[in-house]
Design a protein around this motif. Structure first.
Motif, PDB file in Angstrom:
ATOM      1  N   PHE A  35      63.852  10.574  17.699  1.00  0.00           N
ATOM      2  CA  PHE A  35      64.606  11.119  18.793  1.00  0.00           C
ATOM      3  C   PHE A  35      63.533  12.169  19.484  1.00  0.00           C
ATOM      4  O   PHE A  35      63.557  12.109  20.865  1.00  0.00           O
ATOM      5  CB  PHE A  35      65.805  11.860  18.345  1.00  0.00           C
ATOM      6  N   GLN A  36      62.818  12.829  18.814  1.00  0.00           N
ATOM      7  CA  GLN A  36      61.739  13.879  19.423  1.00  0.00           C
ATOM      8  C   GLN A  36      60.820  13.123  20.332  1.00  0.00           C
ATOM      9  O   GLN A  36      60.356  13.336  21.322  1.00  0.00           O
ATOM     10  CB  GLN A  36      61.207  14.730  18.317  1.00  0.00           C
ATOM     11  N   ALA A  37      60.398  12.050  19.701  1.00  0.00           N
ATOM     12  CA  ALA A  37      59.494  10.948  20.387  1.00  0.00           C
ATOM     13  C   ALA A  37      60.008  10.535  21.608  1.00  0.00           C
ATOM     14  O   ALA A  37      59.366  10.332  22.807  1.00  0.00           O
ATOM     15  CB  ALA A  37      58.934   9.763  19.407  1.00  0.00           C
ATOM     16  N   ILE A  38      61.280  10.228  21.619  1.00  0.00           N
ATOM     17  CA  ILE A  38      61.769   9.585  22.929  1.00  0.00           C
ATOM     18  C   ILE A  38      62.260  10.772  23.893  1.00  0.00           C
ATOM     19  O   ILE A  38      61.997  10.327  24.997  1.00  0.00           O
ATOM     20  CB  ILE A  38      63.462   8.897  22.370  1.00  0.00           C
TER      21      ILE A  38
ATOM     22  N   ASN B 156      70.864  12.714   9.982  1.00  0.00           N
ATOM     23  CA  ASN B 156      69.738  14.014   9.815  1.00  0.00           C
ATOM     24  C   ASN B 156      68.965  13.776   8.927  1.00  0.00           C
ATOM     25  O   ASN B 156      68.780  14.625   8.097  1.00  0.00           O
ATOM     26  CB  ASN B 156      70.824  15.008   9.840  1.00  0.00           C
ATOM     27  N   LYS B 157      67.997  12.803   9.260  1.00  0.00           N
ATOM     28  CA  LYS B 157      66.747  12.831   8.348  1.00  0.00           C
ATOM     29  C   LYS B 157      65.536  12.989   9.053  1.00  0.00           C
ATOM     30  O   LYS B 157      65.361  12.989  10.354  1.00  0.00           O
ATOM     31  CB  LYS B 157      66.598  11.318   7.601  1.00  0.00           C
ATOM     32  N   LYS B 158      64.547  13.555   8.464  1.00  0.00           N
ATOM     33  CA  LYS B 158      63.008  13.719   9.163  1.00  0.00           C
ATOM     34  C   LYS B 158      62.745  12.518   9.906  1.00  0.00           C
ATOM     35  O   LYS B 158      62.160  12.943  11.237  1.00  0.00           O
ATOM     36  CB  LYS B 158      62.101  14.067   8.017  1.00  0.00           C
ATOM     37  N   GLU B 159      62.810  11.374   9.545  1.00  0.00           N
ATOM     38  CA  GLU B 159      62.296  10.260  10.339  1.00  0.00           C
ATOM     39  C   GLU B 159      63.069  10.068  11.800  1.00  0.00           C
ATOM     40  O   GLU B 159      62.677   9.543  12.608  1.00  0.00           O
ATOM     41  CB  GLU B 159      62.237   8.884   9.337  1.00  0.00           C
ATOM     42  N   VAL B 160      64.482  10.246  11.606  1.00  0.00           N
ATOM     43  CA  VAL B 160      65.352  10.159  12.847  1.00  0.00           C
ATOM     44  C   VAL B 160      64.939  11.204  13.823  1.00  0.00           C
ATOM     45  O   VAL B 160      65.010  10.943  14.855  1.00  0.00           O
ATOM     46  CB  VAL B 160      66.904  10.027  12.390  1.00  0.00           C
TER      47      VAL B 160
END
Length: 106
Positions: A15-18, A7-11
């Motif tokens: 996931f939002q991009a996908i 649960n990190k900003k980058e992850v």
């Protein structure tokens, strides 16, 4: 649940991009930029191993058909039995999608 380890900003951004991708072509374009061909093949192989395990295929058959190692098959099996049901969710939705794409032939 182990998701909190990711649960990190980058992850979240990944996931939002996908989730914003709308077509297979968009997915190919994104993942070809994001991953190596080997990484994409490994991800696809694990999903196929999960599908075959759910169908009750033997390790030997899975190993022969997918080229996956027994270690990979064992890891996927462990996730199917003790994981967060991510494989099950994805495979169920793929199955539903296929059923909707192929009308009854009868």
């Amino acid at each position: 649940m182990q998701l909190n380890k990711l649960n990190k900003k980058e992850v979240d951004q990944l996931f939002q991009a996908i989730l914003q991708l709308k077509t297979l072509e968009e997915c190919y374009r994104f993942f070809e930029d994001l991953c190596t061909i080997g990484e994409i093949k490994s991800l696809a192989q694990r999903l196929e191993v999960a599908r075959m395990l759910q169908e009750g295929c033997t390790y030997n058959r899975i190993e022969t058909e997918t080229g996956a190692s027994t270690a990979t098959i064992s890891r996927v099996k462990r996730c199917l039995h003790y994981g967060t049901d991510g494989y099950k969710l994805a495979l169920e939705r793929l199955c539903q999608m296929k059923e909707n794409d192929f009308p009854d032939n009868g």
